[in-house]
Design a protein around this motif. Structure first.
Motif, PDB file in Angstrom:
ATOM      1  N   ALA A   1      34.146  29.296  43.129  1.00  0.00           N
ATOM      2  CA  ALA A   1      35.655  28.613  43.155  1.00  0.00           C
ATOM      3  C   ALA A   1      35.711  27.852  41.903  1.00  0.00           C
ATOM      4  O   ALA A   1      34.964  27.062  41.720  1.00  0.00           O
ATOM      5  CB  ALA A   1      35.887  28.187  44.358  1.00  0.00           C
TER       6      ALA A   1
ATOM      7  N   LEU B   1      41.235  30.366  54.265  1.00  0.00           N
ATOM      8  CA  LEU B   1      39.963  30.936  53.676  1.00  0.00           C
ATOM      9  C   LEU B   1      39.969  31.647  52.073  1.00  0.00           C
ATOM     10  O   LEU B   1      39.249  31.038  51.221  1.00  0.00           O
ATOM     11  CB  LEU B   1      39.116  31.702  54.589  1.00  0.00           C
ATOM     12  N   SER B   2      40.971  32.343  52.018  1.00  0.00           N
ATOM     13  CA  SER B   2      40.985  33.031  50.642  1.00  0.00           C
ATOM     14  C   SER B   2      41.730  32.163  49.399  1.00  0.00           C
ATOM     15  O   SER B   2      41.831  32.384  48.284  1.00  0.00           O
ATOM     16  CB  SER B   2      41.711  34.232  50.694  1.00  0.00           C
TER      17      SER B   2
ATOM     18  N   TRP C   1      41.085  29.395  48.319  1.00  0.00           N
ATOM     19  CA  TRP C   1      40.247  28.780  47.042  1.00  0.00           C
ATOM     20  C   TRP C   1      39.658  29.613  46.193  1.00  0.00           C
ATOM     21  O   TRP C   1      39.008  29.179  45.287  1.00  0.00           O
ATOM     22  CB  TRP C   1      39.143  28.140  47.966  1.00  0.00           C
ATOM     23  N   PHE C   2      40.210  30.934  46.301  1.00  0.00           N
ATOM     24  CA  PHE C   2      39.951  31.803  45.342  1.00  0.00           C
ATOM     25  C   PHE C   2      41.165  32.763  44.756  1.00  0.00           C
ATOM     26  O   PHE C   2      40.941  33.547  44.191  1.00  0.00           O
ATOM     27  CB  PHE C   2      38.988  33.020  45.930  1.00  0.00           C
TER      28      PHE C   2
ATOM     29  N   LEU D   1      33.141  26.574  47.476  1.00  0.00           N
ATOM     30  CA  LEU D   1      32.715  27.894  48.041  1.00  0.00           C
ATOM     31  C   LEU D   1      32.508  29.023  46.832  1.00  0.00           C
ATOM     32  O   LEU D   1      32.647  28.966  45.908  1.00  0.00           O
ATOM     33  CB  LEU D   1      34.178  28.493  48.661  1.00  0.00           C
ATOM     34  N   THR D   2      31.704  29.823  47.301  1.00  0.00           N
ATOM     35  CA  THR D   2      31.179  30.927  46.757  1.00  0.00           C
ATOM     36  C   THR D   2      31.742  32.145  47.355  1.00  0.00           C
ATOM     37  O   THR D   2      32.034  32.301  48.711  1.00  0.00           O
ATOM     38  CB  THR D   2      29.862  31.062  46.330  1.00  0.00           C
ATOM     39  N   THR D   3      31.855  33.478  46.532  1.00  0.00           N
ATOM     40  CA  THR D   3      32.435  34.481  47.310  1.00  0.00           C
ATOM     41  C   THR D   3      31.726  35.821  46.725  1.00  0.00           C
ATOM     42  O   THR D   3      31.342  35.778  45.356  1.00  0.00           O
ATOM     43  CB  THR D   3      33.949  34.648  47.254  1.00  0.00           C
TER      44      THR D   3
ATOM     45  N   GLU E   1      33.019  38.078  51.258  1.00  0.00           N
ATOM     46  CA  GLU E   1      32.383  37.142  51.899  1.00  0.00           C
ATOM     47  C   GLU E   1      32.619  35.868  51.329  1.00  0.00           C
ATOM     48  O   GLU E   1      32.746  35.680  50.202  1.00  0.00           O
ATOM     49  CB  GLU E   1      30.788  37.235  52.095  1.00  0.00           C
ATOM     50  N   TYR E   2      32.588  34.709  52.112  1.00  0.00           N
ATOM     51  CA  TYR E   2      32.813  33.290  51.699  1.00  0.00           C
ATOM     52  C   TYR E   2      31.802  32.446  52.040  1.00  0.00           C
ATOM     53  O   TYR E   2      31.701  32.560  53.375  1.00  0.00           O
ATOM     54  CB  TYR E   2      34.139  32.850  52.080  1.00  0.00           C
ATOM     55  N   ARG E   3      31.235  31.829  51.333  1.00  0.00           N
ATOM     56  CA  ARG E   3      30.044  30.791  51.697  1.00  0.00           C
ATOM     57  C   ARG E   3      30.176  29.309  51.291  1.00  0.00           C
ATOM     58  O   ARG E   3      30.808  29.343  49.861  1.00  0.00           O
ATOM     59  CB  ARG E   3      28.625  31.365  51.334  1.00  0.00           C
ATOM     60  N   ASN E   4      29.712  28.676  51.797  1.00  0.00           N
ATOM     61  CA  ASN E   4      29.747  27.043  51.488  1.00  0.00           C
ATOM     62  C   ASN E   4      28.614  26.861  50.408  1.00  0.00           C
ATOM     63  O   ASN E   4      27.799  27.792  50.249  1.00  0.00           O
ATOM     64  CB  ASN E   4      29.855  26.038  52.448  1.00  0.00           C
TER      65      ASN E   4
END
Length: 173
Positions: free
Chosen positions: A22, A65-66, A68-69, A119-121, A147-150
């Protein structure tokens, strides 16, 4: 159009694509603005004490959730605009299907997203159907997971999109 998929498209199935981090961390100001816009008074998002007791600290609403992207239309040094769900647009081009809709969308939530998380996606093409004809036209359905990960690598959520890329009958080649 045949039911045979081009090899380069078949090769995309179950491959991790478009991994990115992000551009900004999860921020409470965004959370409060989002909650205020829909009059969401849930104390998890507003009250430090309640959030600490219930979830171990402040969290962002799962529905964000989305957020941040979502690409900004402009940012310094960016030459071309980013597109969300890039695999969807790639498939339209590779399969020569100029029209497309998202026919189904689901989200499965895992770890909460917390203020300060970066976050990463990534995106994964899960499946592509044989050629189908619907009222819209002739084309294919595809399923894409995002997919979203911290920063610790914990899975925060997975969005699944089912799209239908098609060519209207009057556009048939």
């Amino acid at each position: 159009m045949t039911d045979d998929l081009p090899a380069d498209v078949t090769a995309l199935i179950d491959q991790t694509r478009y991994e990115e981090t992000a551009d900004f961390p999860v921020e409470r100001g965004y959370v409060w603005t989002s909650c205020a816009s829909v009059e969401n008074g849930n104390p998890l998002y507003w009250d430090e004490t309640a959030a600490a007791e219930i979830t171990g600290g402040p969290i962002a609403p799962p529905s964000m959730l989305s957020t941040w992207f979502r690409p900004h239309h402009w940012s310094p040094g960016q030459d071309t605009p980013k597109l969300p769900l890039q695999i969807h647009f790639d498939l339209k081009a590779q399969l020569n299907l100029p029209e497309a809709i998202i026919s189904e969308f689901t989200t499965v939530f895992h770890e909460p997203v917390r203020p300060g998380n970066v976050l990463t996606t990534c995106q994964r093409l899960r499946s592509i159907s044989p050629v189908k004809t619907t009222k819209l036209g002739r084309g294919r359905f595809w399923t894409i997971d995002v997919e979203y990960r911290n920063a610790r690598g914990d899975l925060c959520g997975v969005e699944s999109y089912t799209g239908f890329g098609y060519r209207r009958e009057e556009q048939a080649a």
